[in-house]
Design a protein around this motif. Structure first.
Motif, mmCIF file in Angstrom:
data_model
loop_
_atom_site.group_PDB
_atom_site.id
_atom_site.type_symbol
_atom_site.label_atom_id
_atom_site.label_comp_id
_atom_site.label_asym_id
_atom_site.label_seq_id
_atom_site.Cartn_x
_atom_site.Cartn_y
_atom_site.Cartn_z
ATOM 1 N N LEU A 1 -20.545 36.621 45.059
ATOM 2 C CA LEU A 1 -20.718 36.970 46.343
ATOM 3 C C LEU A 1 -19.085 37.082 47.023
ATOM 4 C CD1 LEU A 1 -23.840 34.973 47.666
ATOM 5 C CD2 LEU A 1 -23.874 36.982 46.693
ATOM 6 N N THR A 2 -18.669 37.839 46.476
ATOM 7 C CA THR A 2 -16.920 38.191 46.777
ATOM 8 C C THR A 2 -16.755 38.759 47.896
ATOM 9 O OG1 THR A 2 -16.917 40.223 45.308
ATOM 10 C CG2 THR A 2 -16.396 37.952 44.188
ATOM 11 N N ASP A 3 -17.461 39.728 48.300
ATOM 12 C CA ASP A 3 -17.276 40.461 49.789
ATOM 13 C C ASP A 3 -18.708 40.983 50.256
ATOM 14 O OD1 ASP A 3 -17.768 42.823 48.154
ATOM 15 O OD2 ASP A 3 -15.559 43.115 48.140
ATOM 16 N N LEU A 4 -18.595 41.661 51.314
ATOM 17 C CA LEU A 4 -19.892 42.231 51.885
ATOM 18 C C LEU A 4 -20.476 43.005 50.849
ATOM 19 C CD1 LEU A 4 -22.076 42.361 54.137
ATOM 20 C CD2 LEU A 4 -20.736 44.229 55.209
ATOM 21 N N GLU A 5 -19.930 44.176 50.097
ATOM 22 C CA GLU A 5 -20.146 44.957 49.067
ATOM 23 C C GLU A 5 -21.084 44.334 48.142
ATOM 24 O OE1 GLU A 5 -21.311 48.820 47.819
ATOM 25 O OE2 GLU A 5 -20.485 48.333 49.976
ATOM 26 N N ALA A 6 -20.447 43.240 47.648
ATOM 27 C CA ALA A 6 -20.997 42.527 46.655
ATOM 28 C C ALA A 6 -22.462 41.781 47.073
ATOM 29 C CB ALA A 6 -20.123 41.432 46.169
ATOM 30 N N VAL A 7 -22.324 41.257 48.248
ATOM 31 C CA VAL A 7 -23.639 40.678 48.799
ATOM 32 C C VAL A 7 -24.781 41.818 48.743
ATOM 33 C CG1 VAL A 7 -24.740 39.569 50.925
ATOM 34 C CG2 VAL A 7 -22.375 39.056 50.040
ATOM 35 N N LYS A 8 -24.537 42.855 49.446
ATOM 36 C CA LYS A 8 -25.323 44.022 49.403
ATOM 37 C C LYS A 8 -25.804 44.486 48.196
ATOM 38 C CE LYS A 8 -24.107 48.291 49.428
ATOM 39 N NZ LYS A 8 -24.311 49.372 48.694
ATOM 40 N N ASP A 9 -24.965 44.651 46.956
ATOM 41 C CA ASP A 9 -25.404 44.802 45.815
ATOM 42 C C ASP A 9 -26.497 43.746 45.246
ATOM 43 O OD1 ASP A 9 -23.984 47.130 45.806
ATOM 44 O OD2 ASP A 9 -22.192 46.266 44.544
ATOM 45 N N PHE A 10 -25.970 42.658 45.651
ATOM 46 C CA PHE A 10 -26.894 41.470 45.043
ATOM 47 C C PHE A 10 -28.225 41.674 45.710
ATOM 48 C CE2 PHE A 10 -28.815 37.298 45.873
ATOM 49 C CZ PHE A 10 -29.017 36.652 44.552
ATOM 50 N N LEU A 11 -28.409 41.706 47.009
ATOM 51 C CA LEU A 11 -29.574 41.992 47.635
ATOM 52 C C LEU A 11 -30.431 43.141 47.208
ATOM 53 C CD1 LEU A 11 -28.753 40.600 51.175
ATOM 54 C CD2 LEU A 11 -30.026 39.523 49.606
ATOM 55 N N GLU B 1 -35.192 44.114 45.082
ATOM 56 C CA GLU B 1 -35.805 45.104 44.502
ATOM 57 C C GLU B 1 -35.820 46.428 45.059
ATOM 58 O OE1 GLU B 1 -39.524 43.671 42.758
ATOM 59 O OE2 GLU B 1 -38.447 42.641 41.139
ATOM 60 N N LYS B 2 -34.643 46.804 45.760
ATOM 61 C CA LYS B 2 -34.423 47.961 46.400
ATOM 62 C C LYS B 2 -34.038 49.077 45.848
ATOM 63 C CE LYS B 2 -34.651 45.914 50.816
ATOM 64 N NZ LYS B 2 -35.923 46.030 51.582
ATOM 65 N N GLU B 3 -34.360 50.282 46.213
ATOM 66 C CA GLU B 3 -33.950 51.526 45.451
ATOM 67 C C GLU B 3 -32.592 51.693 45.810
ATOM 68 O OE1 GLU B 3 -34.146 54.154 42.542
ATOM 69 O OE2 GLU B 3 -35.941 53.184 43.198
ATOM 70 N N PRO B 4 -31.534 51.769 44.733
ATOM 71 C CA PRO B 4 -30.185 51.994 45.322
ATOM 72 C C PRO B 4 -29.892 52.987 45.897
ATOM 73 C CG PRO B 4 -30.352 50.916 42.803
ATOM 74 C CD PRO B 4 -31.852 51.305 43.380
ATOM 75 N N GLY B 5 -29.230 53.068 47.024
ATOM 76 C CA GLY B 5 -28.993 54.074 47.745
ATOM 77 C C GLY B 5 -30.119 54.517 48.966
ATOM 78 N N SER B 6 -31.293 53.906 48.736
ATOM 79 C CA SER B 6 -32.166 54.107 49.836
ATOM 80 C C SER B 6 -32.279 53.147 50.995
ATOM 81 C CB SER B 6 -33.537 54.157 49.170
ATOM 82 O OG SER B 6 -33.746 52.881 48.601
#
Length: 176
Positions: A99-109, A114-119
């Motif tokens: 969890l290095t930044d907000l983008e990394a937190v989003k990618d982890f979540l 189990e979200k569809e990436p980009g959706s």
């Protein structure tokens, strides 16, 4: 005591002499003995300064997934006539090196939930001074490298304002 009364008493509910037909499992039932941390309004080094009215009983959980540890407090209302409980609100801390930044937190979540990436429709927000992202019934925000927070709420019972106000009040406790 009858079997049902024993079960209720074991969960900290007071039990009178009413028959099963007279028992009203209203959502106002609550645990009699919250933990010291719940009484103090803290969770994993975070303060909980704002909660919406009408929450059910709190329970704490700790777990780990993909080297990220979670500490969560969940408020539930119930049981309903069918015996089910409904989650009103969840606050949680997330801790892990990835969890290095907000983008990394989003990618982890995205992966964890189990979200569809980009959706995932996310709106940038400031939460108590921290950069965050808001989506439907949840908001998550980056605190510092290795630490993030997330708040989810039942949108059928509570407002966007309840969600954002709760998140703004869920932050690291001041150090003495």
């Amino acid at each position: 005591m009858t079997g049902g009364a024993v079960v209720l008493a074991a969960f900290g509910f007071s039990v009178g002499t009413a028959s099963a037909a007279e028992f009203d499992p209203s959502p106002t039932c609550s645990a009699l003995h919250p933990s010291p941390e719940q009484k103090a309004g803290t969770l994993d080094g975070f303060v909980i300064e704002h909660l919406p009215d009408g929450l059910g009983s709190p329970s704490d959980f700790e777990y780990e997934w993909e080297d990220v540890s979670f500490h969560s407090r969940v408020w539930e209302t119930g049981p309903d006539p069918e015996g089910a409980y409904k989650v009103d609100l969840t606050v949680k801390t997330l801790r892990g090196e990835r969890l290095t930044d907000l983008e990394a937190v989003k990618d982890f979540l995205v992966e964890y939930e189990e979200k569809e990436p980009g959706s995932w429709q996310l709106v940038p927000v400031k939460v108590g001074g921290y950069d965050g992202l808001l989506a439907d019934n949840e908001v998550f925000y980056f605190i510092e490298p290795g630490v993030a927070a997330e708040v989810t709420i039942d949108k059928d019972r509570f407002t966007d304002e309840d969600l954002v106000d709760t998140a703004a009040g869920f932050r690291p406790a001041p150090t003495p």
